[in-house]
Scaffold this active site. Structure first.
Site, PDB file in Angstrom:
ATOM      1  CE  LYS A  10      37.627  43.611  42.560  1.00 29.89           C
ATOM      2  NZ  LYS A  10      36.138  43.623  42.399  1.00 29.89           N
ATOM      3  CE1 TYR A  50      35.155  38.270  41.628  1.00 28.92           C
ATOM      4  CE2 TYR A  50      36.569  38.586  39.727  1.00 28.92           C
ATOM      5  CZ  TYR A  50      36.158  38.965  40.989  1.00 28.92           C
ATOM      6  OH  TYR A  50      36.742  40.041  41.608  1.00 28.92           O
ATOM      7  CG  PHE A  58      27.573  41.600  37.686  1.00 31.76           C
ATOM      8  CD1 PHE A  58      28.720  40.986  38.165  1.00 31.76           C
ATOM      9  CD2 PHE A  58      26.440  41.598  38.487  1.00 31.76           C
ATOM     10  CE1 PHE A  58      28.748  40.378  39.418  1.00 31.76           C
ATOM     11  CE2 PHE A  58      26.445  40.990  39.738  1.00 31.76           C
ATOM     12  CZ  PHE A  58      27.605  40.376  40.201  1.00 31.76           C
ATOM     13  NE  ARG A  86      33.016  40.558  53.249  1.00 29.95           N
ATOM     14  CZ  ARG A  86      32.867  40.443  51.935  1.00 29.95           C
ATOM     15  NH1 ARG A  86      33.852  40.004  51.178  1.00 29.95           N
ATOM     16  NH2 ARG A  86      31.723  40.755  51.365  1.00 29.95           N
ATOM     17  CB  THR A  92      30.040  45.609  46.887  1.00 27.62           C
ATOM     18  OG1 THR A  92      30.266  44.478  47.724  1.00 27.62           O
ATOM     19  CG2 THR A  92      30.333  45.226  45.444  1.00 27.62           C
ATOM     20  NE  ARG A 103      35.266  47.058  47.327  1.00 26.84           N
ATOM     21  CZ  ARG A 103      34.799  45.882  47.701  1.00 26.84           C
ATOM     22  NH1 ARG A 103      33.962  45.798  48.736  1.00 26.84           N
ATOM     23  NH2 ARG A 103      35.154  44.792  47.059  1.00 26.84           N
ATOM     24  CG  ASN A 113      34.596  46.793  43.644  1.00 28.14           C
ATOM     25  OD1 ASN A 113      35.493  46.197  43.049  1.00 28.14           O
ATOM     26  ND2 ASN A 113      33.665  46.163  44.340  1.00 28.14           N
ATOM     27  CG  HIS A 116      38.113  39.768  45.720  1.00 29.06           C
ATOM     28  ND1 HIS A 116      36.787  39.417  45.697  1.00 29.06           N
ATOM     29  CD2 HIS A 116      38.772  38.741  46.313  1.00 29.06           C
ATOM     30  CE1 HIS A 116      36.650  38.212  46.252  1.00 29.06           C
ATOM     31  NE2 HIS A 116      37.841  37.780  46.620  1.00 29.06           N
ATOM     32  CD  GLU A 127      38.318  34.203  47.198  1.00 30.78           C
ATOM     33  OE1 GLU A 127      37.100  34.254  46.975  1.00 30.78           O
ATOM     34  OE2 GLU A 127      38.925  35.113  47.812  1.00 30.78           O
TER      35      GLU A 127
HETATM   36  P1  CMP Z   1      34.207  41.338  44.308  1.00 25.75           P
HETATM   37  O1  CMP Z   1      34.372  41.386  45.795  1.00 25.75           O
HETATM   38  O2  CMP Z   1      35.466  41.222  43.528  1.00 25.75           O
HETATM   39  O3  CMP Z   1      33.258  40.115  43.940  1.00 25.75           O
HETATM   40  C1  CMP Z   1      32.353  40.130  42.861  1.00 25.75           C
HETATM   41  C2  CMP Z   1      32.409  41.407  42.106  1.00 25.75           C
HETATM   42  O4  CMP Z   1      31.363  41.613  41.200  1.00 25.75           O
HETATM   43  C3  CMP Z   1      32.299  42.560  43.068  1.00 25.75           C
HETATM   44  O5  CMP Z   1      33.476  42.662  43.825  1.00 25.75           O
HETATM   45  C4  CMP Z   1      31.987  43.720  42.149  1.00 25.75           C
HETATM   46  O6  CMP Z   1      33.129  44.375  41.687  1.00 25.75           O
HETATM   47  C5  CMP Z   1      31.308  43.016  40.992  1.00 25.75           C
HETATM   48  N1  CMP Z   1      29.915  43.449  40.930  1.00 25.75           N
HETATM   49  C6  CMP Z   1      28.989  43.282  41.870  1.00 25.75           C
HETATM   50  N2  CMP Z   1      27.819  43.828  41.457  1.00 25.75           N
HETATM   51  C7  CMP Z   1      28.051  44.338  40.226  1.00 25.75           C
HETATM   52  C8  CMP Z   1      27.257  45.023  39.283  1.00 25.75           C
HETATM   53  N3  CMP Z   1      25.958  45.288  39.537  1.00 25.75           N
HETATM   54  N4  CMP Z   1      27.823  45.397  38.124  1.00 25.75           N
HETATM   55  C9  CMP Z   1      29.127  45.111  37.870  1.00 25.75           C
HETATM   56  N5  CMP Z   1      29.918  44.456  38.737  1.00 25.75           N
HETATM   57  C10 CMP Z   1      29.399  44.095  39.901  1.00 25.75           C
END
Ligand code: CMP
Length: 139
Positions: A10, A50, A58, A86, A92, A103, A113, A116, A127
């Site tokens: 990212k 997404y 968010f 994972r 996450t 992470r 973070n 993905h 994807e």
């Molecule tokens: P990802 O695996 O890319 O899939 C969905 C993304 O949403 C997740 O990683 C996070 O980076 C993001 N995400 C999840 N929860 C929140 C949150 N509370 N605020 C902002 N981003 C979020």
């Protein structure tokens, strides 16, 4: 079984020049990077990618962040690649991530973070198809 999974490095990670550091963790875990491309995601690409999160509070922030700088999209291959990646990524929220995970090492927050990874083999195929043609993957 040998599987493929889809990964994104990212903008928070590319911005800090961490592509190689993330790839080192991926490869050390035994996953092979069989496709890789650096792109600037468009708003349309990020919204489509997404779409399952479109009703989340968010969502806007997520799309804005994912289009804020370059990302590296990747196809990873290996034994149990979906679950393995994972594990390698960690939780996450970096505050909950295990030691040694990408992470824990690099993520700035739950939103920024660093990586993905697909959550299932079915989603991995969807994807991967959004960003790669088979001609750009070599296992
Ligand atoms: P990802 O695996 O890319 O899939 C969905 C993304 O949403 C997740 O990683 C996070 O980076 C993001 N995400 C999840 N929860 C929140 C949150 N509370 N605020 C902002 N981003 C979020």
């Amino acid at each position: 079984a040998v599987q493929r999974t889809f990964s994104i490095i990212k903008p928070d990670a590319t911005e800090r020049n961490l592509t190689g550091a993330v790839n080192a963790v991926i490869e050390k875990a035994g996953l092979r990077i069989i496709g890789q491309r650096r792109i600037k995601m468009t708003q349309e690409q990020a919204e489509r990618f997404y779409a399952v999160h479109s009703e989340r509070p968010f969502f806007g922030e997520l799309v804005e962040f994912m289009t804020s700088g370059p990302v590296v999209v990747q196809v990873l291959e290996g034994e149990n690649a979906v679950a393995k990646y994972r594990e390698v990524m960690g939780a996450t929220n970096p505050a909950d991530a295990d030691e040694g995970t990408i992470r824990k090492l690099y993520a700035k927050s739950i939103g920024e973070n660093s990586v993905h990874g697909s959550d299932s083999e079915e989603n991995a195929a969807i994807e991967i198809a959004q960003f790669f043609s088979e001609a750009d993957i070599a296992g």
